[in-house]
Design a protein around this motif. Structure first.
Motif, PDB file in Angstrom:
ATOM      1  N   UNK A   1       0.839  -1.200   0.000  1.00 55.58           N
ATOM      2  CA  UNK A   1       0.000   0.000   0.000  1.00 55.58           C
ATOM      3  C   UNK A   1       0.876   1.253   0.000  1.00 55.58           C
ATOM      4  N   UNK A   2       1.928   1.256   0.811  1.00 53.83           N
ATOM      5  CA  UNK A   2       2.844   2.405   0.838  1.00 53.83           C
ATOM      6  C   UNK A   2       3.527   2.591  -0.514  1.00 53.83           C
ATOM      7  N   UNK A   3       3.936   1.492  -1.138  1.00 52.15           N
ATOM      8  CA  UNK A   3       4.551   1.594  -2.471  1.00 52.15           C
ATOM      9  C   UNK A   3       3.556   2.150  -3.496  1.00 52.15           C
ATOM     10  N   UNK A   4       2.324   1.703  -3.417  1.00 55.07           N
ATOM     11  CA  UNK A   4       1.305   2.194  -4.341  1.00 55.07           C
ATOM     12  C   UNK A   4       1.008   3.671  -4.150  1.00 55.07           C
ATOM     13  N   UNK A   5       0.889   4.097  -2.896  1.00 54.58           N
ATOM     14  CA  UNK A   5       0.634   5.517  -2.620  1.00 54.58           C
ATOM     15  C   UNK A   5       1.831   6.351  -3.086  1.00 54.58           C
ATOM     16  N   UNK A   6       3.042   5.864  -2.827  1.00 57.09           N
ATOM     17  CA  UNK A   6       4.235   6.566  -3.313  1.00 57.09           C
ATOM     18  C   UNK A   6       4.251   6.667  -4.826  1.00 57.09           C
ATOM     19  N   UNK A   7       3.845   5.585  -5.488  1.00 60.85           N
ATOM     20  CA  UNK A   7       3.770   5.607  -6.947  1.00 60.85           C
ATOM     21  C   UNK A   7       2.747   6.600  -7.458  1.00 60.85           C
ATOM     22  N   UNK A   8       1.610   6.729  -6.777  1.00 61.59           N
ATOM     23  CA  UNK A   8       0.593   7.705  -7.173  1.00 61.59           C
ATOM     24  C   UNK A   8       1.158   9.120  -7.047  1.00 61.59           C
ATOM     25  N   UNK A   9       1.844   9.397  -5.944  1.00 63.92           N
ATOM     26  CA  UNK A   9       2.404  10.733  -5.727  1.00 63.92           C
ATOM     27  C   UNK A   9       3.430  11.069  -6.812  1.00 63.92           C
ATOM     28  N   UNK A  10       4.340  10.136  -7.092  1.00 66.02           N
ATOM     29  CA  UNK A  10       5.368  10.375  -8.117  1.00 66.02           C
ATOM     30  C   UNK A  10       4.728  10.507  -9.501  1.00 66.02           C
ATOM     31  N   UNK A  11       3.730   9.703  -9.790  1.00 63.00           N
ATOM     32  CA  UNK A  11       3.045   9.780 -11.085  1.00 63.00           C
ATOM     33  C   UNK A  11       2.389  11.128 -11.289  1.00 63.00           C
ATOM     34  N   UNK A  12       1.737  11.627 -10.254  1.00 65.94           N
ATOM     35  CA  UNK A  12       1.099  12.940 -10.358  1.00 65.94           C
ATOM     36  C   UNK A  12       2.142  14.035 -10.546  1.00 65.94           C
ATOM     37  N   UNK A  13       3.312  13.890  -9.903  1.00 68.20           N
ATOM     38  CA  UNK A  13       4.380  14.874 -10.063  1.00 68.20           C
ATOM     39  C   UNK A  13       4.950  14.851 -11.478  1.00 68.20           C
ATOM     40  N   UNK A  14       4.935  13.689 -12.121  1.00 66.08           N
ATOM     41  CA  UNK A  14       5.422  13.589 -13.495  1.00 66.08           C
ATOM     42  C   UNK A  14       4.464  14.231 -14.496  1.00 66.08           C
ATOM     43  N   UNK A  15       3.221  14.296 -14.140  1.00 66.65           N
ATOM     44  CA  UNK A  15       2.210  14.837 -15.046  1.00 66.65           C
ATOM     45  C   UNK A  15       1.471  13.722 -15.749  1.00 66.65           C
TER      46      UNK A  15
END
Length: 180
Positions: free
Chosen positions: A50-64
């Motif tokens: 879950x932490x990896x997934x949430x981190x991935x969502x945050x990084x994905x949003x930062x990428x655009x």
């Protein structure tokens, strides 16, 4: 007067034969495998993913993310990360029962060894090319992680590196760092 006949003996009962479907549905138990993990380990695994997934969502949003017509570089990482979050939440809800997950043993560290050697390949690639790091990576993965014999590991590793060289350097002319 005739003698009464003795009662017929009861027919022998044979154990039922399992069909292929029944065998496939019932998981086999192996005495040599690791013991089941239990609910606490399933909770831990669910929280980590879950932490990896949430981190991935945050990084994905930062990428655009962009739009479906013009996807940004974070679009597909976002889709995968959301899927990971959903599956992790399902694991947290359903996985409390324990299930058939395996307890962590010394073999559980093998994926981390594979990741570390892959990161070593990435670090060495621009410095000495892909041939030597690829050969070492393949040898380590086949011999130590896969348990293959030295002969098989050496032959297959050399074959893989030669094939990669022929495809990406000789045939396609890609700009991969290489020694030869």
């Amino acid at each position: 007067m005739t003698a009464p006949h003795p009662p017929d003996p009861e027919p022998a009962v044979e154990p039922p034969v399992e069909t292929a479907v029944e065998q496939a549905v019932e998981p086999e138990t192996h005495d040599d495998g690791p013991p089941p993990a239990g609910p606490l380990a399933n909770l831990g695994a669910g929280l980590v993913t879950l932490a990896l997934g949430v981190g991935g969502v945050v990084v994905s949003l930062a990428l655009g993310v962009g739009t479906p017509a013009q996807p940004g570089s974070g679009m597909w990482p976002l889709v995968v990360s959301v899927g990971l979050v959903v599956l992790s939440l399902a694991q947290l809800v359903v996985g409390r029962a324990g299930g058939d997950g395996e307890r962590f043993t010394r073999h559980s560290w093998m994926p981390l060894v594979g990741l570390a050697t892959l990161l070593g390949l990435v670090a060495l690639l621009p410095v000495i090319g892909f041939e030597i790091p690829s050969l070492l990576l393949s040898l380590v993965w086949m011999r130590f992680l896969g348990g293959e014999s030295w002969r098989t590991s050496v032959v297959c590793s050399l074959g893989a590196v030669v094939a990669l060289y022929l495809v990406f350097v000789a045939a396609l002319g890609t700009n991969v760092p290489h020694l030869f």
